[in-house]
Design a protein around this motif. Structure first.
Motif, PDB file in Angstrom:
ATOM      1  N   GLN A 127       0.803  -1.217   0.000  1.00 31.09           N
ATOM      2  CA  GLN A 127       0.000   0.000   0.000  1.00 31.09           C
ATOM      3  C   GLN A 127       0.843   1.278   0.000  1.00 31.09           C
ATOM      4  OE1 GLN A 127      -2.550   0.459   3.402  1.00 31.09           O
ATOM      5  NE2 GLN A 127      -3.758   2.112   2.467  1.00 31.09           N
ATOM      6  N   PRO A 128       1.894   1.376   0.838  1.00 30.15           N
ATOM      7  CA  PRO A 128       2.706   2.605   0.765  1.00 30.15           C
ATOM      8  C   PRO A 128       3.346   2.826  -0.598  1.00 30.15           C
ATOM      9  CG  PRO A 128       3.158   1.407   2.788  1.00 30.15           C
ATOM     10  CD  PRO A 128       2.344   0.506   1.935  1.00 30.15           C
ATOM     11  N   LEU A 129       3.822   1.726  -1.212  1.00 27.51           N
ATOM     12  CA  LEU A 129       4.443   1.856  -2.527  1.00 27.51           C
ATOM     13  C   LEU A 129       3.421   2.258  -3.580  1.00 27.51           C
ATOM     14  CD1 LEU A 129       7.009   1.553  -4.206  1.00 27.51           C
ATOM     15  CD2 LEU A 129       6.434  -0.858  -4.521  1.00 27.51           C
ATOM     16  N   LEU A 130       2.229   1.668  -3.525  1.00 29.45           N
ATOM     17  CA  LEU A 130       1.182   2.031  -4.480  1.00 29.45           C
ATOM     18  C   LEU A 130       0.752   3.484  -4.301  1.00 29.45           C
ATOM     19  CD1 LEU A 130      -1.031  -1.197  -4.320  1.00 29.45           C
ATOM     20  CD2 LEU A 130       0.607  -0.563  -6.094  1.00 29.45           C
ATOM     21  N   TYR A 131       0.639   3.908  -3.046  1.00 32.08           N
ATOM     22  CA  TYR A 131       0.281   5.307  -2.790  1.00 32.08           C
ATOM     23  C   TYR A 131       1.359   6.249  -3.316  1.00 32.08           C
ATOM     24  CZ  TYR A 131      -0.632   9.609  -0.221  1.00 32.08           C
ATOM     25  OH  TYR A 131      -0.852  10.929   0.116  1.00 32.08           O
ATOM     26  N   MET A 132       2.613   5.852  -3.153  1.00 35.02           N
ATOM     27  CA  MET A 132       3.720   6.672  -3.635  1.00 35.02           C
ATOM     28  C   MET A 132       3.672   6.819  -5.153  1.00 35.02           C
ATOM     29  SD  MET A 132       7.772   5.841  -3.201  1.00 35.02           S
ATOM     30  CE  MET A 132       7.503   5.473  -1.474  1.00 35.02           C
ATOM     31  N   VAL A 133       3.444   5.707  -5.854  1.00 37.26           N
ATOM     32  CA  VAL A 133       3.442   5.741  -7.317  1.00 37.26           C
ATOM     33  C   VAL A 133       2.251   6.541  -7.841  1.00 37.26           C
ATOM     34  CG1 VAL A 133       3.252   4.316  -9.388  1.00 37.26           C
ATOM     35  CG2 VAL A 133       4.704   3.574  -7.497  1.00 37.26           C
ATOM     36  N   THR A 134       1.068   6.312  -7.273  1.00 35.90           N
ATOM     37  CA  THR A 134      -0.111   7.032  -7.767  1.00 35.90           C
ATOM     38  C   THR A 134      -0.054   8.520  -7.439  1.00 35.90           C
ATOM     39  OG1 THR A 134      -1.301   6.455  -5.729  1.00 35.90           O
ATOM     40  CG2 THR A 134      -1.564   5.004  -7.628  1.00 35.90           C
ATOM     41  N   THR A 135       0.551   8.862  -6.306  1.00 35.06           N
ATOM     42  CA  THR A 135       0.628  10.274  -5.922  1.00 35.06           C
ATOM     43  C   THR A 135       1.622  11.037  -6.788  1.00 35.06           C
ATOM     44  OG1 THR A 135       0.065   9.693  -3.641  1.00 35.06           O
ATOM     45  CG2 THR A 135       1.019  11.869  -4.000  1.00 35.06           C
ATOM     46  N   MET A 136       2.715  10.399  -7.168  1.00 33.03           N
ATOM     47  CA  MET A 136       3.744  11.132  -7.902  1.00 33.03           C
ATOM     48  C   MET A 136       3.328  11.429  -9.343  1.00 33.03           C
ATOM     49  SD  MET A 136       6.675   8.310  -8.782  1.00 33.03           S
ATOM     50  CE  MET A 136       6.446   7.094 -10.083  1.00 33.03           C
ATOM     51  N   MET A 186       6.846  12.457  -3.220  1.00 30.56           N
ATOM     52  CA  MET A 186       6.639  11.041  -3.492  1.00 30.56           C
ATOM     53  C   MET A 186       7.489  10.577  -4.675  1.00 30.56           C
ATOM     54  SD  MET A 186       4.559   9.783  -1.234  1.00 30.56           S
ATOM     55  CE  MET A 186       5.427  10.874  -0.086  1.00 30.56           C
ATOM     56  N   ALA A 187       7.638  11.444  -5.669  1.00 32.88           N
ATOM     57  CA  ALA A 187       8.503  11.102  -6.799  1.00 32.88           C
ATOM     58  C   ALA A 187       9.953  10.968  -6.351  1.00 32.88           C
ATOM     59  CB  ALA A 187       8.373  12.172  -7.885  1.00 32.88           C
ATOM     60  N   ILE A 200      14.177   4.762  -3.624  1.00 30.75           N
ATOM     61  CA  ILE A 200      14.015   3.342  -3.323  1.00 30.75           C
ATOM     62  C   ILE A 200      14.101   2.467  -4.563  1.00 30.75           C
ATOM     63  CG2 ILE A 200      12.550   3.932  -1.369  1.00 30.75           C
ATOM     64  CD1 ILE A 200      10.177   2.877  -3.003  1.00 30.75           C
ATOM     65  N   LEU A 201      14.075   3.059  -5.756  1.00 35.56           N
ATOM     66  CA  LEU A 201      14.098   2.252  -6.976  1.00 35.56           C
ATOM     67  C   LEU A 201      15.385   1.433  -7.135  1.00 35.56           C
ATOM     68  CD1 LEU A 201      12.654   1.442  -9.564  1.00 35.56           C
ATOM     69  CD2 LEU A 201      13.651   3.440 -10.689  1.00 35.56           C
ATOM     70  N   PRO A 202      16.590   1.989  -6.945  1.00 31.45           N
ATOM     71  CA  PRO A 202      17.792   1.156  -7.091  1.00 31.45           C
ATOM     72  C   PRO A 202      17.844  -0.044  -6.155  1.00 31.45           C
ATOM     73  CG  PRO A 202      18.371   3.481  -7.193  1.00 31.45           C
ATOM     74  CD  PRO A 202      16.938   3.421  -6.790  1.00 31.45           C
ATOM     75  N   PRO A 203      17.555   0.100  -4.836  1.00 31.45           N
ATOM     76  CA  PRO A 203      17.532  -1.110  -4.006  1.00 31.45           C
ATOM     77  C   PRO A 203      16.482  -2.124  -4.431  1.00 31.45           C
ATOM     78  CG  PRO A 203      17.669   0.847  -2.631  1.00 31.45           C
ATOM     79  CD  PRO A 203      17.399   1.315  -4.023  1.00 31.45           C
ATOM     80  N   LEU A 204      15.327  -1.656  -4.918  1.00 27.95           N
ATOM     81  CA  LEU A 204      14.321  -2.584  -5.401  1.00 27.95           C
ATOM     82  C   LEU A 204      14.825  -3.391  -6.590  1.00 27.95           C
ATOM     83  CD1 LEU A 204      10.970  -0.553  -5.215  1.00 27.95           C
ATOM     84  CD2 LEU A 204      11.622  -2.534  -3.846  1.00 27.95           C
ATOM     85  N   LEU A 205      15.521  -2.724  -7.497  1.00 25.31           N
ATOM     86  CA  LEU A 205      16.069  -3.428  -8.655  1.00 25.31           C
ATOM     87  C   LEU A 205      17.130  -4.443  -8.226  1.00 25.31           C
ATOM     88  CD1 LEU A 205      16.376  -0.454 -11.201  1.00 25.31           C
ATOM     89  CD2 LEU A 205      14.599  -2.219 -11.086  1.00 25.31           C
TER      90      LEU A 205
END
Length: 326
Positions: free
Chosen positions: A59-68, A294-295, A301-306
């Motif tokens: 949910q936090p990640l989805l909120y971050m993506v939709t908000t940005m 949010m962007a 967090i994108l590099p650690p996710l990859l």
């Protein structure tokens, strides 16, 4: 004829009972299962539980993506929560310039990558010594390692600041690289315990066979024991990389604008946005910076996710082999 009819009726009733019983057993196995978790009901319950847990984490990640990607009109509209009416990519552009992303990314990568590599090497040597070697004061040394893990970093921050200031390391990556090189980096005690746990599970016959062949202490560690410790090394590297990448408290104490990682840039992002103009994106006319923040968080967090997505299979196998789940 009546006797034959009665027998025929009883036979049909018996066959029907057998058929109904078989069908009931099939339905029972299908819904409940032979074991507790085999049937459709148990599987549905498990899927519902896992979906709920996944939603809590995502949910936090989805909120971050939709908000940005929301434009200003959607951000201030209380009826729009997840799906925006239109997609606005200007938040990513403003976050890129506001974070000074290339420079901050380089600074963060230098700290996280080199400190993680140093921690893997030093903690592996220390964990091997505590697990396999015999020397005086071994238990005392392990107790001191545990003590450094239990002491909060806020207690030692002032002495460390004084020492780093005298050495001239403030506002440089040396405040993280040098301690990591000597086994005093971020959560090094935990990594030493992981390696100690792993090396303790290896059979002693490996060392005895290597010593019979004339292997010395360092050769035995570097050529035999360390390659076997790849699962533990992968766990330590990923944990260390993530923790160094996301650390915030230590950089606020030791670093300033001369060498600033992404975590500090994100903290100052709103102040920067309200006072600068990035290629025509005048943010002073738009005081709502939630989408841009949010962007910026997503870009951090994108590099650690990859990294985790690439190494996920080996990471899960390594955790199982190092005994962290026990």
């Amino acid at each position: 004829m009546s006797e034959i009819s009665r027998l025929w009726t009883e036979t049909k009733a018996g066959v029907r009972r057998i058929w109904v019983g078989q069908e009931a057993q099939k339905f029972k196995r299908l819904t409940i299962g032979q074991n507790l978790n085999d049937g459709l009901v148990a599987k549905a319950i498990i899927i519902m539980m896992l979906s709920s847990i996944a939603y809590l984490y995502l949910q936090p990640l989805l909120y971050m993506v939709t908000t940005m990607i929301k434009p200003l009109a959607d951000l201030i509209d209380p009826t729009i929560k997840w799906i925006p009416r239109s997609v606005d990519w200007s938040n990513l552009k403003k976050a890129w310039f506001g974070l000074e992303y290339p420079e901050a990314f380089r600074n963060t990568l230098v700290i996280a990558l080199f400190c993680s590599v140093f921690q893997v090497g030093v903690c592996a040597i220390t964990g091997y010594a505590l697990a396999r070697l015999r020397f005086y004061g071994k238990n005392v040394a392990f107790f001191l390692v545990l003590l450094t893990f239990l002491v909060p970093p806020q207690i030692t921050i002032i002495p460390l600041y004084t020492i780093y200031a005298q050495l001239g390391w403030l506002n440089t990556p040396f405040v993280f690289l040098i301690p990591a090189l000597f086994g005093q980096g971020l959560r090094s005690a935990l990594f030493i315990i992981i390696f100690r746990q792993f090396f303790s599970t290896l059979p002693k016959a490996l060392e005895e066979a290597a010593k019979v062949d004339g292997a010395t202490g360092f050769y035995l560690f570097a050529r035999i024991m360390l390659p076997l410790a790849r699962p533990a090394a992968l766990v330590v590297f990923l944990f260390s990389f993530i923790w160094y990448w996301n650390m915030h408290y230590e950089p606020t104490m030791f670093l300033n604008n001369d060498f600033t990682p992404l975590s500090i840039k994100l903290q100052n992002l709103e102040t920067v946005l309200l006072g600068r103009n990035f290629e025509g994106l005048i943010t002073t006319q738009n005081p709502i910076t939630e989408g841009t923040k949010m962007a910026g968080a997503f870009m951090i967090i994108l590099p650690p996710l990859l990294v985790y997505m690439v190494a996920q299979r080996w990471f899960v196998e390594s955790i199982d082999r190092t005994g962290l789940v026990e």
